[in-house]
Design an enzyme around this catalytic site. Structure first.
Site, PDB file in Angstrom:
ATOM      1  N   LYS A   1       0.838  -1.217   0.000  1.00  0.00           N
ATOM      2  CA  LYS A   1       0.000   0.000   0.000  1.00  0.00           C
ATOM      3  C   LYS A   1       0.872   1.266   0.000  1.00  0.00           C
ATOM      4  O   LYS A   1       0.631   2.210  -0.768  1.00  0.00           O
ATOM      5  CB  LYS A   1      -0.912  -0.036   1.226  1.00  0.00           C
ATOM      6  CG  LYS A   1      -1.586   1.260   1.571  1.00  0.00           C
ATOM      7  CD  LYS A   1      -2.586   1.659   0.512  1.00  0.00           C
ATOM      8  CE  LYS A   1      -2.962   3.108   0.660  1.00  0.00           C
ATOM      9  NZ  LYS A   1      -4.350   3.357   0.690  1.00  0.00           N
TER      10      LYS A   1
ATOM     11  N   CYS B   1      -3.322  10.721   1.981  1.00  0.00           N
ATOM     12  CA  CYS B   1      -2.689   9.454   1.583  1.00  0.00           C
ATOM     13  C   CYS B   1      -1.327   9.696   0.967  1.00  0.00           C
ATOM     14  O   CYS B   1      -0.300   9.374   1.545  1.00  0.00           O
ATOM     15  CB  CYS B   1      -3.599   8.734   0.591  1.00  0.00           C
ATOM     16  SG  CYS B   1      -5.270   8.577   1.215  1.00  0.00           S
TER      17      CYS B   1
HETATM   18  N1  SAJ Z   1      -2.168  15.067  -8.188  1.00  0.00           N
HETATM   19  C1  SAJ Z   1      -1.371  15.841  -9.027  1.00  0.00           C
HETATM   20  N2  SAJ Z   1      -1.138  15.382 -10.289  1.00  0.00           N
HETATM   21  C2  SAJ Z   1      -1.648  14.217 -10.759  1.00  0.00           C
HETATM   22  C3  SAJ Z   1      -2.442  13.430  -9.904  1.00  0.00           C
HETATM   23  C4  SAJ Z   1      -2.675  13.882  -8.622  1.00  0.00           C
HETATM   24  O1  SAJ Z   1      -0.898  16.911  -8.631  1.00  0.00           O
HETATM   25  O2  SAJ Z   1      -1.398  13.898 -11.926  1.00  0.00           O
HETATM   26  C5  SAJ Z   1      -2.426  15.535  -6.808  1.00  0.00           C
HETATM   27  C6  SAJ Z   1      -3.902  15.771  -6.511  1.00  0.00           C
HETATM   28  O3  SAJ Z   1      -4.330  17.046  -6.926  1.00  0.00           O
HETATM   29  C7  SAJ Z   1      -3.918  15.612  -5.016  1.00  0.00           C
HETATM   30  C8  SAJ Z   1      -2.860  14.537  -4.761  1.00  0.00           C
HETATM   31  O4  SAJ Z   1      -2.058  14.502  -5.926  1.00  0.00           O
HETATM   32  O5  SAJ Z   1      -3.519  16.795  -4.349  1.00  0.00           O
HETATM   33  C9  SAJ Z   1      -3.417  13.156  -4.511  1.00  0.00           C
HETATM   34  O6  SAJ Z   1      -4.500  12.880  -5.395  1.00  0.00           O
HETATM   35  P1  SAJ Z   1      -4.707  11.464  -6.101  1.00  0.00           P
HETATM   36  O7  SAJ Z   1      -5.944  11.560  -6.918  1.00  0.00           O
HETATM   37  O8  SAJ Z   1      -3.482  11.065  -6.808  1.00  0.00           O
HETATM   38  O9  SAJ Z   1      -4.833  10.438  -4.921  1.00  0.00           O
HETATM   39  P2  SAJ Z   1      -5.737  10.347  -3.581  1.00  0.00           P
HETATM   40  O10 SAJ Z   1      -4.895  10.837  -2.445  1.00  0.00           O
HETATM   41  O11 SAJ Z   1      -7.073  10.917  -3.750  1.00  0.00           O
HETATM   42  O12 SAJ Z   1      -5.884   8.735  -3.496  1.00  0.00           O
HETATM   43  C10 SAJ Z   1      -4.705   7.945  -3.473  1.00  0.00           C
HETATM   44  C11 SAJ Z   1      -4.864   6.806  -4.506  1.00  0.00           C
HETATM   45  N3  SAJ Z   1      -3.590   6.112  -4.670  1.00  0.00           N
HETATM   46  C12 SAJ Z   1      -3.079   5.869  -5.895  1.00  0.00           C
HETATM   47  O13 SAJ Z   1      -3.600   6.252  -6.922  1.00  0.00           O
HETATM   48  C13 SAJ Z   1      -1.805   5.091  -5.924  1.00  0.00           C
HETATM   49  C14 SAJ Z   1      -5.953   5.847  -4.030  1.00  0.00           C
HETATM   50  O14 SAJ Z   1      -6.031   4.735  -4.899  1.00  0.00           O
HETATM   51  C15 SAJ Z   1      -5.642   5.379  -2.605  1.00  0.00           C
HETATM   52  O15 SAJ Z   1      -6.652   4.485  -2.125  1.00  0.00           O
HETATM   53  C16 SAJ Z   1      -5.623   6.597  -1.714  1.00  0.00           C
HETATM   54  O16 SAJ Z   1      -4.544   7.439  -2.159  1.00  0.00           O
HETATM   55  C17 SAJ Z   1      -5.398   6.156  -0.290  1.00  0.00           C
HETATM   56  O17 SAJ Z   1      -6.376   6.108   0.474  1.00  0.00           O
HETATM   57  O18 SAJ Z   1      -4.268   5.801   0.059  1.00  0.00           O
END
Ligand code: SAJ
Length: 417
Positions: free
Chosen positions: A214, A268
């Site tokens: 994870k 996360c």
């Molecule tokens: N973000 C960027 N650029 C991107 C993608 C995301 O700047 O290309 C930023 C988002 O704006 C945000 C942060 O990253 O601030 C996180 O967003 P996210 O959509 O990547 O992830 P979370 O935190 O909503 O959910 C993540 C997911 N993990 C992965 O994709 C590996 C989700 O599957 C997990 O279940 C979750 O963390 C968790 O609970 O750990």
């Protein structure tokens, strides 16, 4: 009870963004689910069929399950066949995981056990946390054992959640899951329980590997976002449009760069990689650096806005979005919220109008700042000298571009390219 007994009564400890959807889908799958939460207002809301946060599709399932008597919430930990621990694992000042919520949940469960129960840790945790949770329970109950097959055996496992906020009700059912028991029997029981609602594949491993898997998934994403964020800073210094650059590079069959933004937020990706760093500080060089790159991106945005604001005596800034990402109301570890906080404190002569369609009121400390106000997006833009896009909420994507004529636009999400 033996490992083959059906787990009909399930108690989910912690009814937050993960616990409540998990409780809801278990109830939908026919289990009798008793949710436990420390917050009375959450318990009352859930028992009235309401969800205390925004998540697409969740309230309908919760309301249905509560109406059918399959789901209820309470403060006290009940007796149950299986327990799912879904409580926060924040980090302490030194980025070490704070396992106190898991330990408190374990102490609540311990007096309710008879032998035969399954205790699953879902909270994202550093390697070894499931074993520690088991140790807390067995220290409280020396009459029980984690050796399988006895009348007084208790079974422990880790089954990390992997759902994406905003898509939780889909991904909770469809995603594959990793299941790591402290024994093979515990893994099998966990697989049986999760098979009741999960259509994805259930991959069995040991508890420590499941914990690390994870963390690895979220660190992978963090490293990749850090690369995009670093590219955006390099591109700016070179007079290159980073969005076009990434789009072009991604035409290569083996390149898939993520998107830059104002930083990385949420509970996360901005947190979990630190658990790897704290477990292996000497070895985890890249993981640490990615965290540092992403954590410093708000400074870059702040400096850029302040430079643009310097030519105004009393600048008005429309800040579009303070959630940690698009189309949710979650403000945890939000870089956008942090940027607005710092703008308002470092430029007291400026007014910051926050447009955030997913909240009804500003959080503390923003609500206490005299130079910050919540505003409708069109109104905020009309009054602003500088329009600062911080979150790509769908409401902002379709805005009439005419509104932006003569405005200085700082678009951290490449929304209006
Ligand atoms: N973000 C960027 N650029 C991107 C993608 C995301 O700047 O290309 C930023 C988002 O704006 C945000 C942060 O990253 O601030 C996180 O967003 P996210 O959509 O990547 O992830 P979370 O935190 O909503 O959910 C993540 C997911 N993990 C992965 O994709 C590996 C989700 O599957 C997990 O279940 C979750 O963390 C968790 O609970 O750990």
């Amino acid at each position: 009870m033996s490992p083959t007994t059906p787990m009909d009564i399930v108690s989910v400890i912690g009814l937050g963004y993960i616990g409540l959807p998990t409780a809801a889908v278990l109830a939908q799958a026919g289990k009798t689910v008793i949710g436990v939460d420390v917050k009375q207002s959450n318990v009352d809301a859930i028992n009235a069929g309401r969800v205390p946060f925004v998540e697409e599709g969740l309230e309908t399932v919760v309301a249905g399950a509560v109406a059918q008597g399959k789901l209820r919430a309470q403060i006290e930990t009940p007796e149950a066949d299986a327990y799912i621990v879904s409580v926060p694992t924040p980090f302490k000042g030194d980025h070490e995981a704070d396992l106190s919520y898991i330990e408190a949940a374990a102490r609540g469960i311990a007096p309710k056990l008879d032998g035969g129960e399954l205790v699953v840790l879902e909270s994202t945790s550093p390697p070894g946390a499931t074993e520690q949770m088991a140790a807390v329970i067995l220290a409280e109950r020396p009459d029980l054992t984690d050796e399988p097959g006895r009348h007084n055996s208790v079974y422990f496992s880790h089954a990390p959640e992997r759902v994406l906020p905003g898509r939780i009700m889909i991904e909770m059912i469809d995603n594959d899951r990793i299941i790591g028991g402290t024994t093979d029997e515990a893994s099998e029981m966990t697989r049986d329980l999760y098979a009741s609602f999960c259509k994805g594949q259930l991959h069995i491993t040991d508890a420590r590997t499941a914990e690390m898997a994870k963390l690895t998934e979220n660190a992978f994403r963090d490293v990749n976002i850090a690369f995009a964020n670093e590219l955006s800073i390099i591109s700016e210094s070179q007079g290159i449009d980073v969005w076009e650059l990434i789009e072009l590079a991604n035409h290569h069959p083996r390149v898939n760069i993520l998107q830059p933004g104002p930083g990385v937020g949420g509970h996360c990706i901005a947190v979990d990689p630190w658990f790897i760093v704290s477990a292996a500080p000497e070895q985890a060089k890249l993981v640490r650096l990615a965290r540092e790159v992403n954590d410093s991106k708000p400074d870059f945005v702040l400096e850029k806005v302040m430079a643009k604001a310097a030519k105004f005596r009393e600048p008005v800034i429309a800040a579009l979005g303070i959630a940690f990402k698009a189309d949710i109301d979650d403000l945890r570890e939000s870089p956008s919220k942090a940027i607005v906080e710092r703008l308002s404190s470092e430029m007291e002569h400026a007014t910051v109008l926050v447009a955030e369609p997913n909240v009804d009121e500003l959080p503390v400390p923003l609500s206490q700042r005299p130079n910050v106000a919540l505003a409708e997006v069109e109104d905020a833009i009309a009054r602003a000298d500088i329009v600062l896009v911080l979150v790509d909420h769908h409401q902002f994507k379709t805005l009439d571009r005419e509104l932006l004529a003569e405005k200085i636009v700082v678009d951290t999400k490449g929304l209006w390219r």
